[in-house]
Design a protein around this motif. Structure first.
Motif, mmCIF file in Angstrom:
data_model
loop_
_atom_site.group_PDB
_atom_site.id
_atom_site.type_symbol
_atom_site.label_atom_id
_atom_site.label_comp_id
_atom_site.label_asym_id
_atom_site.label_seq_id
_atom_site.Cartn_x
_atom_site.Cartn_y
_atom_site.Cartn_z
ATOM 1 N N ASP A 1 -27.224 -59.055 -55.914
ATOM 2 C CA ASP A 1 -26.229 -59.975 -56.255
ATOM 3 C C ASP A 1 -24.539 -60.074 -56.232
ATOM 4 O O ASP A 1 -24.070 -59.039 -56.913
ATOM 5 C CB ASP A 1 -26.254 -60.848 -57.518
ATOM 6 C CG ASP A 1 -26.370 -62.228 -57.606
ATOM 7 O OD1 ASP A 1 -24.912 -62.659 -56.753
ATOM 8 O OD2 ASP A 1 -26.177 -62.945 -58.445
ATOM 9 N N LYS B 1 -32.011 -57.516 -55.620
ATOM 10 C CA LYS B 1 -32.817 -58.794 -54.895
ATOM 11 C C LYS B 1 -33.995 -58.138 -54.271
ATOM 12 O O LYS B 1 -33.434 -56.845 -53.469
ATOM 13 C CB LYS B 1 -31.649 -59.260 -54.164
ATOM 14 C CG LYS B 1 -30.620 -59.918 -55.046
ATOM 15 C CD LYS B 1 -29.286 -61.588 -54.120
ATOM 16 C CE LYS B 1 -29.105 -60.059 -53.122
ATOM 17 N NZ LYS B 1 -28.096 -61.093 -52.301
ATOM 18 N N SER C 1 -22.110 -61.558 -56.347
ATOM 19 C CA SER C 1 -21.051 -62.216 -56.670
ATOM 20 C C SER C 1 -21.507 -61.878 -58.530
ATOM 21 O O SER C 1 -20.166 -62.858 -58.928
ATOM 22 C CB SER C 1 -22.111 -64.032 -56.526
ATOM 23 O OG SER C 1 -22.818 -64.121 -57.723
ATOM 24 N N GLN C 2 -21.025 -61.393 -59.101
ATOM 25 C CA GLN C 2 -21.956 -61.323 -60.119
ATOM 26 C C GLN C 2 -20.643 -60.060 -60.919
ATOM 27 O O GLN C 2 -19.906 -59.792 -59.628
ATOM 28 C CB GLN C 2 -22.795 -60.464 -60.833
ATOM 29 C CG GLN C 2 -24.052 -60.732 -60.537
ATOM 30 C CD GLN C 2 -24.651 -61.649 -61.762
ATOM 31 O OE1 GLN C 2 -24.263 -61.789 -62.934
ATOM 32 N NE2 GLN C 2 -25.105 -62.818 -61.252
#
Length: 242
Positions: free
Chosen positions: A163, A152, A165-166
């Motif tokens: 990220d 990011k 959340s991956q």
């Protein structure tokens, strides 16, 4: 009279597989083959190359070695390495331009052959999507078959983290991706190929794991691999012998 019991072909698991020939059968009949990227599909570790490019190579390389050897959790290693590198969007783009990833010999031919046989090919990497997509394009692998971490950046292009959340940002993430692929696509036999501890631990849910030592040999992975190869041409030969 002695009766011969014929068992229909069905899914295998690494733990019930008795012989190397069983594993080779799974590979030849696979619905999908998933490849690790760093030190497997490409010769180098992408995060290490990025670190060198940003002038912090030595500190990051040692941490990568610990992560791949299994002595440090993957997410911890990723967070710590990125906090050292703090790369900008411009640096990532310049790396890809000046020092593009180098494909491992034989991988292009192997992926082509798998595609010809109707076997789906996926790239599952703890590296960065911006680099892995570049590799996928070279190998004619659809970008929606790429699973990797996303960097990011702020509007000015400075590093803003990644990220989390991956699934590939977590330990066991590659296995989670394979479970998802099997559920969504109805795959019964999925093979994982890679050089590191995070690849080995993806089996199960992968039905077979092939250790790869063509770029770097990690002893603990080699010792635990029922099938270990040092060249993709060994796998290509298996497909051509059908």
């Amino acid at each position: 009279m002695l009766k011969l019991l014929l068992v229909p072909y069905q899914r295998f698991s690494q733990h019930t597989m008795a012989t190397l020939s069983d594993m080779k059968e799974v590979f030849r009949r696979a619905d999908a083959v998933c490849f690790d990227v760093d030190s497997t599909v490409i010769k180098e570790e992408g995060i290490d190359e990025l670190a060198k490019f940003c002038g912090v190579g030595d500190a990051v390389t040692e941490m990568t070695r610990k992560a791949m050897g299994g002595s440090m959790s993957f997410k911890t290693a990723l967070i710590e390495r990125l906090s050292i590198i703090r790369c900008s969007r411009e640096q990532v783009n310049k790396l890809l331009t000046d020092h593009p990833p180098q494909l491992t010999p034989g991988i292009s031919e192997l992926v082509d052959r798998l595609h010809q046989r109707g076997i789906k090919v996926y790239l599952i990497s703890g590296g960065f999507r911006c680099i892995v997509e570049h590799v996928a394009t070279q190998l004619n692998i659809p970008l929606h078959h790429v699973y990797a971490n996303r960097l990011k950046f702020y509007f000015n292009g400075e590093y803003a983290g990644f990220d989390e959340s991956q699934p590939t940002a977590e330990g066991g993430g590659k296995g989670k991706v394979i479970s998802m692929l099997k559920e969504q696509n109805g795959f019964e036999n999925v093979v994982m190929i890679g050089d590191g501890a995070t690849d080995l631990e993806a089996c199960p849910p992968a039905n077979a794991f092939i250790g790869f030592g063509g770029n770097v040999i990690r002893p603990q992975v080699k010792e635990k691999s029922l099938w270990y190869v040092t060249s993709f041409r060994e796998l290509l030969k298996e497909l051509e012998n059908i």
